[in-house]
Each structure stands twice: as structure tokens, then as C-alpha cells.
Scaffold this motif. Structure first.
Motif, PDB file in Angstrom:
ATOM      1  N   VAL A   4       0.871  -1.177   0.000  1.00 53.19           N
ATOM      2  CA  VAL A   4       0.000   0.000   0.000  1.00 53.19           C
ATOM      3  C   VAL A   4       0.911   1.231   0.000  1.00 53.19           C
ATOM      4  N   ARG A   5       0.930   1.954  -1.119  1.00 54.95           N
ATOM      5  CA  ARG A   5       1.855   3.091  -1.270  1.00 54.95           C
ATOM      6  C   ARG A   5       1.155   4.438  -1.078  1.00 54.95           C
ATOM      7  N   LYS A   6      -0.157   4.439  -1.334  1.00 51.44           N
ATOM      8  CA  LYS A   6      -0.858   5.724  -1.373  1.00 51.44           C
ATOM      9  C   LYS A   6      -1.852   5.857  -0.235  1.00 51.44           C
ATOM     10  N   ALA A   7      -2.006   7.081   0.248  1.00 52.39           N
ATOM     11  CA  ALA A   7      -3.029   7.349   1.274  1.00 52.39           C
ATOM     12  C   ALA A   7      -3.853   8.553   0.846  1.00 52.39           C
ATOM     13  N   VAL A   8      -5.136   8.463   1.116  1.00 53.41           N
ATOM     14  CA  VAL A   8      -6.073   9.542   0.773  1.00 53.41           C
ATOM     15  C   VAL A   8      -6.522  10.228   2.070  1.00 53.41           C
ATOM     16  N   ASP A  43       1.652  12.255   9.502  1.00 53.85           N
ATOM     17  CA  ASP A  43       2.752  11.599  10.232  1.00 53.85           C
ATOM     18  C   ASP A  43       2.439  10.109  10.401  1.00 53.85           C
ATOM     19  N   GLU A  44       1.197   9.830  10.779  1.00 54.05           N
ATOM     20  CA  GLU A  44       0.803   8.423  10.997  1.00 54.05           C
ATOM     21  C   GLU A  44       0.972   7.616   9.707  1.00 54.05           C
ATOM     22  N   ALA A  45       0.583   8.221   8.581  1.00 51.48           N
ATOM     23  CA  ALA A  45       0.690   7.524   7.292  1.00 51.48           C
ATOM     24  C   ALA A  45       2.157   7.353   6.898  1.00 51.48           C
ATOM     25  N   ARG A  46       2.939   8.397   7.119  1.00 53.36           N
ATOM     26  CA  ARG A  46       4.355   8.335   6.750  1.00 53.36           C
ATOM     27  C   ARG A  46       5.087   7.267   7.577  1.00 53.36           C
ATOM     28  N   GLU A  47       4.777   7.234   8.861  1.00 48.49           N
ATOM     29  CA  GLU A  47       5.403   6.221   9.723  1.00 48.49           C
ATOM     30  C   GLU A  47       5.028   4.803   9.289  1.00 48.49           C
ATOM     31  N   ALA A  48       3.863   4.670   8.674  1.00 48.22           N
ATOM     32  CA  ALA A  48       3.414   3.347   8.241  1.00 48.22           C
ATOM     33  C   ALA A  48       4.020   2.975   6.884  1.00 48.22           C
ATOM     34  N   GLY A 141       1.524   3.572  15.267  1.00 51.74           N
ATOM     35  CA  GLY A 141       0.336   4.227  14.704  1.00 51.74           C
ATOM     36  C   GLY A 141      -0.720   3.219  14.271  1.00 51.74           C
ATOM     37  N   CYS A 142      -1.945   3.672  14.190  1.00 47.91           N
ATOM     38  CA  CYS A 142      -3.058   2.786  13.832  1.00 47.91           C
ATOM     39  C   CYS A 142      -2.861   2.198  12.430  1.00 47.91           C
ATOM     40  N   LEU A 143      -2.461   3.030  11.467  1.00 48.76           N
ATOM     41  CA  LEU A 143      -2.305   2.521  10.098  1.00 48.76           C
ATOM     42  C   LEU A 143      -1.174   1.493  10.031  1.00 48.76           C
ATOM     43  N   ILE A 205     -17.387   0.302  16.115  1.00 50.71           N
ATOM     44  CA  ILE A 205     -17.580   1.340  15.092  1.00 50.71           C
ATOM     45  C   ILE A 205     -16.352   1.480  14.202  1.00 50.71           C
ATOM     46  N   LEU A 206     -16.583   2.048  13.027  1.00 49.05           N
ATOM     47  CA  LEU A 206     -15.494   2.372  12.101  1.00 49.05           C
ATOM     48  C   LEU A 206     -14.794   3.616  12.633  1.00 49.05           C
ATOM     49  N   THR A 207     -13.488   3.506  12.836  1.00 47.84           N
ATOM     50  CA  THR A 207     -12.761   4.588  13.495  1.00 47.84           C
ATOM     51  C   THR A 207     -12.263   5.661  12.536  1.00 47.84           C
ATOM     52  N   GLY A 208     -12.226   5.380  11.242  1.00 50.40           N
ATOM     53  CA  GLY A 208     -11.730   6.415  10.316  1.00 50.40           C
ATOM     54  C   GLY A 208     -10.379   6.069   9.717  1.00 50.40           C
ATOM     55  N   ARG A 209     -10.036   4.779   9.736  1.00 48.27           N
ATOM     56  CA  ARG A 209      -8.818   4.281   9.075  1.00 48.27           C
ATOM     57  C   ARG A 209      -9.230   3.068   8.243  1.00 48.27           C
ATOM     58  N   TYR A 210      -8.906   3.084   6.967  1.00 49.48           N
ATOM     59  CA  TYR A 210      -9.352   2.040   6.057  1.00 49.48           C
ATOM     60  C   TYR A 210      -8.195   1.650   5.134  1.00 49.48           C
TER      61      TYR A 210
END
Ligand code: G1P
Length: 296
Positions: A4-8, A43-48, A141-143, A205-210
Motif C-alpha cells: 500500500v503506497r498511497k493514502a487519501v 505523520d501516521e501515514a508516513r510512519e506506516a 500508529g493505527c495505520l 464502530i469504524l474509526t476512520g482508518r481504512y
């Protein structure tokens, strides 16, 4: 699952719950301690390990694009004043040139529509989606936790972060039904967006990370309006779950719903207390305030 390279990052929302603070400033630029919300989530996405950052913006959001760019005048001034530490701090956050993309959601038609607006930038590969309203505080991080869990899953799997909330609050969120469980992960049997209390399949519930497969984009292109008259991502995910495996991960860490005032304020307190440079002084201030409240 493929890499997974991309994040929206959907950042087109109006932020009406924070008016007047958000009259001229995007809500995603509200700071939690000294970093804007959007920076925490990037930051969370970059760390992942995410390499490309796609922002779905709207009117009055240009400052988000500026935030992820160089600011030459500021840098020169900091250099002249020998403020090397703060300059290094700023430079650490700067994305690699060419690793950000910005597109616009022209009308507020919902989260599903925002994701669909990024279809050309996403292309045909799995992608992460992070809602900047939600911060998750944890060492890992969550991601990153989700991507680690995803390694065990089949190539065409989708995975969402979930957490428990009190039953009376399920009507504010997307809610999932739980199937077979393996540790912190389980297969999802159903999903519903903002169900009435008492009619939800669970209190997860869906937390907002997919992490989603690109087939969601085709479904979104024909998606009709759902809850709240908006094109709901959850409705498209329900359809996708009929074609592909779908999992939920109960992540480690505490989430803060920074779309609400209480959640935003709690995030500020918790993130400040986690900062060694701020915590001692801040703790003393909190003690004083609580002491005053208790009449001490
Ligand atoms: C969105 C999603 C919902 C999810 C929530 C998390 O809702 O539609 O499924 O649970 O984010 O914060 P919104 O908060 O945009 O109404």
C-alpha cells in the motif's frame, strides 16, 4: 495484500462544529499541541510507510497545500536568526518533492464522493484512507498496525480499524457486524452507517482508518445517496464486502474524535502530557485548574 503506497486524506469538510474558529481557516489546520490535525494524520501515514499523499480538498483549503510546501522567507529568517532547531523540526515534516497530490471535491456530497474524487490519483492499487478528524494515540500508529495485520491477509482483502463505543453512541458512526475472530482481527459480516440505537449489529464502530481495494472506486461511481443524503463510503463497502474479503482490526491505542469539541480538547491534553518538553509545566497548570475547581 499488495504493497500500500498511497493514502487519501479527505479534507473538504466545512468544519461547522468549530465556528467561528473555522470561518477562514480549515478545521484540519486546528492544532493539537503545535501540529495541525492534518500533520498528525500525515505523520501516521508516513510512519506506516506511505509514499504518496493524496488530499481531497475544497474551497478555502489552499492553506493545507501551503502547509506541506517550503516557506522560503520563514526559512531564511530562521536561518539568519540561527534558529536551527526549529528549522530542522520544520524540514523533517516536509514531504519528498512530488509525493503530494491535491484534488477537489466541488460539492459536499459525502465521504464516498470525496474518495471517488481521488480515483485518477489512486489508480488501480490498494490504498489507505485516513480521516483527519480522528487521531489515534499509540506508540505504533493505527495505520502501521493495520498494514502489519494486512500482511497475513489474502491479496484482495480490505481492512478497517474498529473500536468499541458505548451502545447509546452507535448512531453517530458506521457500525460493523462481527464474524469469525482471530486475535484482534475478525471478518466483517455486515456494516451500517449511523444506525438507530438498538438496531446496530454491534457496538464496534469504524474509526476512520481504512485499507481498501481499488474496486471500491467503481462501486462509488454508481453509489446512490444514503444516510444524511450523502454518498456514503460505508454503503459502497457493504457492496465490496460481497465480492472481496473484509476484515476489522481492533487496534491498540486511544482514539480522539477531534470533530467534536470535547474530543479535540481531550486530544490536546493527552498529546501535551505525552510530550516530554511540555508535560511537566502543563501538568502543574492542570493541577492548579482542577484545584481551583475543587475549591482547594
Ligand atoms: C465518518 C464515517 C463513519 C465513521 C466516522 C468516524 O462519519 O462515515 O462510518 O464511523 O467517520 O469518525 P462522519 O464522522 O463523517 O459523520
Amino acid at each position: 495484500m499488495n504493497t500500500v503506497r498511497k493514502a487519501v486524506f479527505p479534507v473538504a469538510g466545512l468544519g461547522t462544529r468549530f465556528l467561528p474558529a473555522t470561518k477562514a481557516m480549515p478545521k484540519e489546520m486546528l492544532p493539537v499541541v503545535d501540529r495541525p490535525l492534518i500533520q498528525h494524520v500525515v505523520d501516521e501515514a508516513r510512519e506506516a510507510g506511505i509514499e504518496h499523499f493524496i488530499f481531497v480538498t475544497g474551497r478555502n483549503k489552499a492553506v493545507i497545500e501551503d502547509h506541506f510546501d517550503r516557506q522560503f522567507e520563514l526559512e531564511m529568517t530562521l536561518l539568519e536568526r540561527q534558529k536551527h532547531k526549529i528549522l530542522d523540526y520544520l524540514n523533517q515534516d516536509l514531504p519528498v518533492p512530488g509525493s503530494t497530490s491535491f484534488t477537489r471535491q466541488q460539492e459536499p456530497l459525502g465521504l464516498g464522493h470525496a474518495v471517488w474524487c481521488a480515483r485518477e490519483l489512486i489508480g488501480h492499487e490498494p490504498f489507505a484512507l485516513l480521516l483527519p478528524d480522528v487521531l489515534v494515540q499509540h506508540e505504533q500508529g493505527c495505520l502501521a498496525q493495520m498494514l502489519e495485520a494486512a500482511r497475513e491477509l489474502p491479496g484482495d482483502a480490505n481492512i478497517v480499524a474498529v473500536e468499541e463505543v458505548p451502545h447509546e453512541r452507535v448512531d453517530q458512526y458506521g457500525v460493523v457486524g462481527i464474524g469469525e475472530r482471530k486475535g484482534k482481527m475478525f471478518s466483517i459480516t455486515s456494516m451500517v452507517e449511523k444506525p438507530p440505537v438498538g438496531r446496530a449489529p454491534s457496538n464496534l464502530i469504524l474509526t476512520g482508518r481504512y485499507i481498501l481495494q481499488p474496486e471500491i472506486l467503481k462501486i462509488l461511481s454508481t453509489q446512490e445517496r444514503g444516510a444524511g443524503g450523502e454518498i456514503q463510503l460505508t454503503d459502497a463497502m457493504i457492496q465490496l464486502a460481497r465480492q472481496q474479503p473484509f476484515y476489522g482490526l481492533q487496534f491498540d491505542g486511544r482514539s480522539f474524535d477531534c470533530g467534536s469539541k470535547i474530543g479535540f480538547l481531550a486530544a490536546n491534553v493527552s498529546y501535551a502530557l505525552a510530550r516530554p518538553d511540555i508535560a511537566p509545566g502543563f501538568r502543574a497548570e492542570i493541577k492548579k485548574i482542577l484545584g481551583d475547581l475543587n475549591g482547594e
